[in-house]
Design a protein around this motif. Structure first.
Motif, PDB file in Angstrom:
ATOM      1  N   LEU A  84      -2.104  -7.089  -7.859  1.00  0.00           N
ATOM      2  CA  LEU A  84      -2.163  -5.729  -8.385  1.00  0.00           C
ATOM      3  C   LEU A  84      -3.592  -5.241  -8.227  1.00  0.00           C
ATOM      4  CD1 LEU A  84      -0.188  -6.446 -11.702  1.00  0.00           C
ATOM      5  CD2 LEU A  84       0.748  -5.686  -9.499  1.00  0.00           C
ATOM      6  N   LEU A 108       6.327   1.855  -7.523  1.00  0.00           N
ATOM      7  CA  LEU A 108       5.630   0.991  -8.489  1.00  0.00           C
ATOM      8  C   LEU A 108       4.123   1.251  -8.468  1.00  0.00           C
ATOM      9  CD1 LEU A 108       5.694  -1.469 -10.431  1.00  0.00           C
ATOM     10  CD2 LEU A 108       5.527  -2.944  -8.408  1.00  0.00           C
ATOM     11  N   ALA A 153       1.388   1.266 -11.583  1.00  0.00           N
ATOM     12  CA  ALA A 153       0.987  -0.095 -11.963  1.00  0.00           C
ATOM     13  C   ALA A 153      -0.155  -0.672 -11.142  1.00  0.00           C
ATOM     14  CB  ALA A 153       2.205  -1.025 -11.885  1.00  0.00           C
ATOM     15  N   SER A 154      -0.686   0.064 -10.197  1.00  0.00           N
ATOM     16  CA  SER A 154      -1.860  -0.441  -9.473  1.00  0.00           C
ATOM     17  C   SER A 154      -3.100  -0.181 -10.318  1.00  0.00           C
ATOM     18  CB  SER A 154      -1.998   0.267  -8.123  1.00  0.00           C
ATOM     19  OG  SER A 154      -2.286   1.639  -8.321  1.00  0.00           O
ATOM     20  N   LEU A 184      -3.828   3.171 -12.827  1.00  0.00           N
ATOM     21  CA  LEU A 184      -4.219   3.142 -14.246  1.00  0.00           C
ATOM     22  C   LEU A 184      -5.361   4.119 -14.500  1.00  0.00           C
ATOM     23  CD1 LEU A 184      -4.146  -0.643 -15.229  1.00  0.00           C
ATOM     24  CD2 LEU A 184      -2.607   1.162 -16.014  1.00  0.00           C
ATOM     25  N   TRP A 186      -0.893   2.034 -20.023  1.00  0.00           N
ATOM     26  CA  TRP A 186      -0.647   0.597 -19.879  1.00  0.00           C
ATOM     27  C   TRP A 186       0.833   0.267 -20.096  1.00  0.00           C
ATOM     28  CZ3 TRP A 186      -2.535  -3.357 -17.596  1.00  0.00           C
ATOM     29  CH2 TRP A 186      -2.304  -4.658 -18.043  1.00  0.00           C
ATOM     30  N   ALA A 188       2.806   1.087 -17.074  1.00  0.00           N
ATOM     31  CA  ALA A 188       2.576   0.097 -16.009  1.00  0.00           C
ATOM     32  C   ALA A 188       3.391  -1.165 -16.276  1.00  0.00           C
ATOM     33  CB  ALA A 188       1.086  -0.230 -15.919  1.00  0.00           C
ATOM     34  N   LEU A 189       3.358  -1.643 -17.524  1.00  0.00           N
ATOM     35  CA  LEU A 189       4.103  -2.856 -17.867  1.00  0.00           C
ATOM     36  C   LEU A 189       5.606  -2.662 -17.664  1.00  0.00           C
ATOM     37  CD1 LEU A 189       2.316  -4.071 -21.121  1.00  0.00           C
ATOM     38  CD2 LEU A 189       2.221  -5.141 -18.853  1.00  0.00           C
ATOM     39  N   LEU A 236       6.399  -2.763 -14.020  1.00  0.00           N
ATOM     40  CA  LEU A 236       6.228  -4.124 -13.493  1.00  0.00           C
ATOM     41  C   LEU A 236       7.379  -5.034 -13.926  1.00  0.00           C
ATOM     42  CD1 LEU A 236       2.384  -4.616 -13.933  1.00  0.00           C
ATOM     43  CD2 LEU A 236       3.648  -4.696 -11.761  1.00  0.00           C
TER      44      LEU A 236
END
Lengths: 300, 300
Positions: A128, A174, A178-179, A183, A216, A219-220, A223
């Motif tokens: 990531l 994604l 999520a990179s 963020l 965050w 992103a989680l 993922l």
């Protein structure tokens, strides 16, 4: 550019980092290619000068490799069908094997051969970083897919109105949430405040900043969706997360493990661990692939 | 149970269909196993009586195969760690090779060796029947993933409130909207009208029934999502759709092709075609795998 001289036993005899020149579309990224060739030639000379024999050369690039023709397409380098293999062959003026590979797949191969994925036959390396791509180990081999496989970062895990346009032209990839780059970008979009990359977002998260927490959380969630899908389709026993974001350690890994565990029903649950080779994974994978090729040619 | 005697050149010397006994959880699906053993023994005897020599036996099952122990878990058959390989070995009382494989993977292998996927090195066989699972060809080999890979039907492609609970315990699986069973079930749920399977839904669709059109639209949208994701991650050059729904022909294939084409940006676009071996694919794949094993043992 991370480069080095690596012995047959994997020992790194020399390592160095060189700047990548700015890619200019007007000359098709020629300066980048020239810098690569210069690096390979100079490292070869250094090896020889120090009494070593160069047995094989491994080069990894962030792009799609046409294995048949030895050409590379790499958007960030402005390469389009660039004849990298032929250029390397001409520059080094020897007939040692030259291996050209994808950077993430090479990193995954290093983790598979000597890192966090050693001993597995079905597993995945998922760095990531600025972007996201997967290196897939399937039935004991690193998957190539003619150079196209592993684009989990450009798979859709954000749906409906929440989907943002990705640089690749698709919506809801994604990578858009999520990179490491996402963020920072999403925190700034939300707050109007410029941050020093994902690192600062993680610091804000630790300090209880609610906007960092929201970014965050997105992103989680994406993922977890991606890991569950990969697990269902490809059945890895272990997933190694790498790239800049793994600096977050258990703050990243623990919710991923819990989220994946809660979602799986009939599937085989993979271990979710940190990659161990860090920024050198690509260089070590290139060396490993080069040595593999040298040994193959020896026994052929 | 579809079974047959197949010669080394792939010629089907004999084919027959036998009923599968009702699986009883109280005896761990013993009646199903007994029927399987009886079939294999009787077909072996028939082959011998007709002057053939049985060189290998291939058996495919709809379940997860533990290759190391030769055991099978198959929900529909009430098998849990059932020692199928050992039972077969004891029943046939010879030492010919016995291959135990997954039905969809065997069907995909047949399509790969002699059907719609012949000549490919990266491709997928996706039968849309009562359930949905994929057989994955990656870098020239059929993927096993220790028996777990290919569960595209149990990957999530329906999101938010639209996600229905799947028999597997997850929400929003492809199978909940795009299997033949789902088409019939969802049409009935929407209209209160019982239908004779997906076949009748397709007839209603052709007749302009708006509820059939709605159910069909949902199935196509989820299938397009699934094919785009598979293409992005695994990079097939060809996808062969099989199972009962392929009876719809171009009514199914054309919107899938258009939908996938419209969504891809940087990916390599796969051909989307109909599988060609029909209901016999599993049996032909079992035979092909058995012959492969016989030839391997010969040359070993």
């Amino acid at each position: 550019m991370k480069c080095g001289l690596v012995a047959a036993d994997g020992a790194v005899l020399h390592r160095e980092t060189r700047p990548t020149p700015r890619a200019d579309p007007r000359d098709g990224g020629r300066a980048v290619l020239d810098a690569l060739l210069e690096t390979v030639v100079e490292l070869s000379q250094k090896a020889t000068a120090e009494g070593h024999r160069v047995r094989a050369i491994g080069v990894v690039v962030p792009g799609v490799i046409d294995a048949e023709h030895g050409t590379v397409g790499a958007e960030n380098l402005e390469w389009v069908g660039t004849p990298v293999l032929a250029s390397l062959r001409a520059a080094v003026a020897t007939d040692v094997p030259i291996v050209l590979a994808h950077d993430v797949r090479a990193g995954g191969y290093a983790e598979f051969r000597q890192g966090a994925l050693a001993g597995t036959t079905n597993s995945m390396f998922l760095p990531l970083g600025t972007g996201i791509a997967a290196a897939m180990i399937v039935d004991g081999s690193l998957v190539s897919g003619d150079g196209y496989a592993g684009e989990l970062g450009h798979s859709k895990f954000i749906h409906g109105d929440a989907a943002e346009l990705c640089a690749c032209g698709q919506w809801g990839c994604l990578e858009t949430v999520a990179s490491a780059a996402a963020l920072a970008r999403r925190y700034t979009a939300r707050t109007g405040r410029t941050v020093d990359g994902a690192r600062e977002v993680m610091q804000l998260l630790a300090a209880g900043d609610p906007d960092a927490a929201s970014v965050w959380k997105d992103a989680l969630a994406a993922l977890i969706d991606a890991l569950v899908l990969y697990t269902t389709l490809v059945a890895p026993t272990r997933i190694a997360i790498g790239g800049g974001l793994i600096g977050a350690g258990e703050t990243l890994l623990q919710p991923l493990r819990e989220g994946v565990h809660a979602r799986l029903t009939f599937q085989r649950e993979p271990e979710i661990v940190a990659a161990v080779l860090g920024e050198e994974a690509g260089m070590l994978g290139a060396a490993q692939m080069a040595w593999d090729r040298a040994h193959e040619e020896e026994t052929a």
